[in-house]
Scaffold this motif. Structure first.
Motif, PDB file in Angstrom:
ATOM      1  N   HIS A 193       0.818  -1.217   0.000  1.00  0.00           N
ATOM      2  CA  HIS A 193       0.000   0.000   0.000  1.00  0.00           C
ATOM      3  C   HIS A 193       0.845   1.258   0.000  1.00  0.00           C
TER       4      HIS A 193
ATOM      5  N   ILE B  37      -4.748  -1.131  -4.586  1.00  0.00           N
ATOM      6  CA  ILE B  37      -4.986  -2.239  -3.667  1.00  0.00           C
ATOM      7  C   ILE B  37      -4.944  -3.553  -4.444  1.00  0.00           C
ATOM      8  N   HIS B  38      -4.652  -4.639  -3.726  1.00  0.00           N
ATOM      9  CA  HIS B  38      -4.590  -5.959  -4.352  1.00  0.00           C
ATOM     10  C   HIS B  38      -5.985  -6.442  -4.729  1.00  0.00           C
ATOM     11  N   GLY B  39      -6.927  -6.383  -3.795  1.00  0.00           N
ATOM     12  CA  GLY B  39      -8.312  -6.712  -4.067  1.00  0.00           C
ATOM     13  C   GLY B  39      -8.703  -8.171  -3.905  1.00  0.00           C
ATOM     14  N   ASP B  40      -7.707  -9.072  -3.740  1.00  0.00           N
ATOM     15  CA  ASP B  40      -8.034 -10.502  -3.676  1.00  0.00           C
ATOM     16  C   ASP B  40      -6.932 -11.275  -2.957  1.00  0.00           C
TER      17      ASP B  40
ATOM     18  N   ALA C  52      -6.553  -5.969  -8.856  1.00  0.00           N
ATOM     19  CA  ALA C  52      -6.068  -4.698  -8.317  1.00  0.00           C
ATOM     20  C   ALA C  52      -6.841  -3.529  -8.915  1.00  0.00           C
TER      21      ALA C  52
ATOM     22  N   TYR D 117     -10.015  -1.271   3.127  1.00  0.00           N
ATOM     23  CA  TYR D 117     -10.879  -2.321   2.573  1.00  0.00           C
ATOM     24  C   TYR D 117     -10.044  -3.514   2.137  1.00  0.00           C
ATOM     25  N   ASP D 118      -8.885  -3.257   1.551  1.00  0.00           N
ATOM     26  CA  ASP D 118      -7.991  -4.339   1.143  1.00  0.00           C
ATOM     27  C   ASP D 118      -7.530  -5.140   2.356  1.00  0.00           C
TER      28      ASP D 118
END
Length: 317
Positions: free
Chosen positions: A133, A193-196, A218, A225-226
């Protein structure tokens, strides 16, 4: 990671001509995952040493969407984040096509997946996500989430008729509560953000984190949230309850790299619920579609987590 598109030896040899990385020795499709086609590729270089690579064909992302991911992974790797990045050919081009799909050739990073997660694993991924981040906050491209608030709103309405009245209301409530959070004047930190970042998207060598994989969800979003996505996977027991020791290790290590801002303490209880709702919804859709070709993952897992997060509000340390 899975195989939806078959790749032949001649396909690979034609691609590899551009890279001059060595001679093709072997290749094998990778099972698992739900979105892209992946192959392990073994090459022998001029020094007669074998090297391992991963070829990814993108089944859902268009060629126009791919530069964001090429640039982001290159940016992060250049800032010592342990992510795979695309090799560039002799003309400086990393983004390729194969069978009319975008394709990337990347290094195969060392390590294995961990199933029995400990507080130490959570500490390491917390520190690594904080680094991710920090590196991504000033990344020069932006991308809207593929499955963000507008998708949640639309899909929760469309799927409501297939759910019990209680579950449909639960989805609607969580979508509305996130929209209320967005209206707050909190100015929550945002960036790439990576998201997963589930635990199957990380590799460890022994007990040391060696790689963060699958960056293709991403986007630009709330950093917190990430972190909530990670907490809802890495720190959860089979019954959906939260392991307080693992979650404390995760959050403490993350906060040491990127200290939390004041308003993030207010947002955290809702964001862990939002993260659980998002993955419940994305699993419900293929599970309730008799024509879906996606690999089905149990949506009840995230419904249980959501209910736990409602019953026991989360707090940052």
């Amino acid at each position: 990671m899975a195989v939806y598109t078959e790749v032949s030896q001649s396909d690979l040899e034609n691609l590899l001509q551009d890279f001059q990385l060595g001679q093709l020795i072997s290749f094998k499709g990778i099972d698992g995952g739900i979105e892209n086609t992946n192959y392990f590729v073994t090459l022998c270089g001029e020094d007669q040493q074998e090297s391992e690579y991963v070829l990814t064909l993108f089944e859902d992302l268009s060629l126009d969407e791919m530069p964001y991911f090429v640039e982001l992974t290159t940016w992060l790797a250049g800032r010592d984040c342990p992510v795979p990045f695309p090799f560039k050919d002799s003309n400086g081009i990393g983004l390729k096509t194969m069978h009319n799909r975008p394709a990337l050739l990347q290094p195969r990073l060392p390590g294995n997946h961990i199933e029995a997660l400990t507080a130490e694993h959570c500490r390491q991924i917390g520190a690594a996500l904080g680094q991710f981040h920090q590196a991504g906050r000033d990344f020069y491209l932006q991308r809207q989430a593929h499955r963000g608030v507008f998708w949640w709103r639309r899909e929760s309405q469309q799927i409501a008729s297939k759910l019990s009245a209680e579950d449909a209301q639960l989805l609607r409530t969580e979508v509305r509560m996130f929209e209320q959070l967005r209206e707050q004047p909190w100015n929550l930190p945002q960036g790439a953000i990576h998201g997963d970042l589930f635990h199957d998207n990380a590799l460890f060598q022994g007990d040391k984190l060696s790689a963060i994989l699958d960056i293709y969800n991403a986007c630009t979003g709330y950093l917190l949230y990430d972190l909530a996505i990670v907490a809802n996977d890495w720190c959860v027991n089979p019954d959906g309850s939260i392991d307080p020791q693992r979650e404390l290790a995760l959050l403490t290590a993350y906060g040491e790299v990127r200290p939390f801002e004041e308003n993030e303490y207010l947002a955290w209880p809702q964001l862990v619920k939002t993260a659980a709702m998002r993955f419940w919804l994305s699993r419900l859709i293929p599970a309730l579609d008799p024509n879906s070709t996606q690999k089905i993952k149990d949506p009840e897992e995230f419904r249980r987590i959501l209910l736990q997060r409602i019953a026991t509000p989360a707090a940052l340390p």
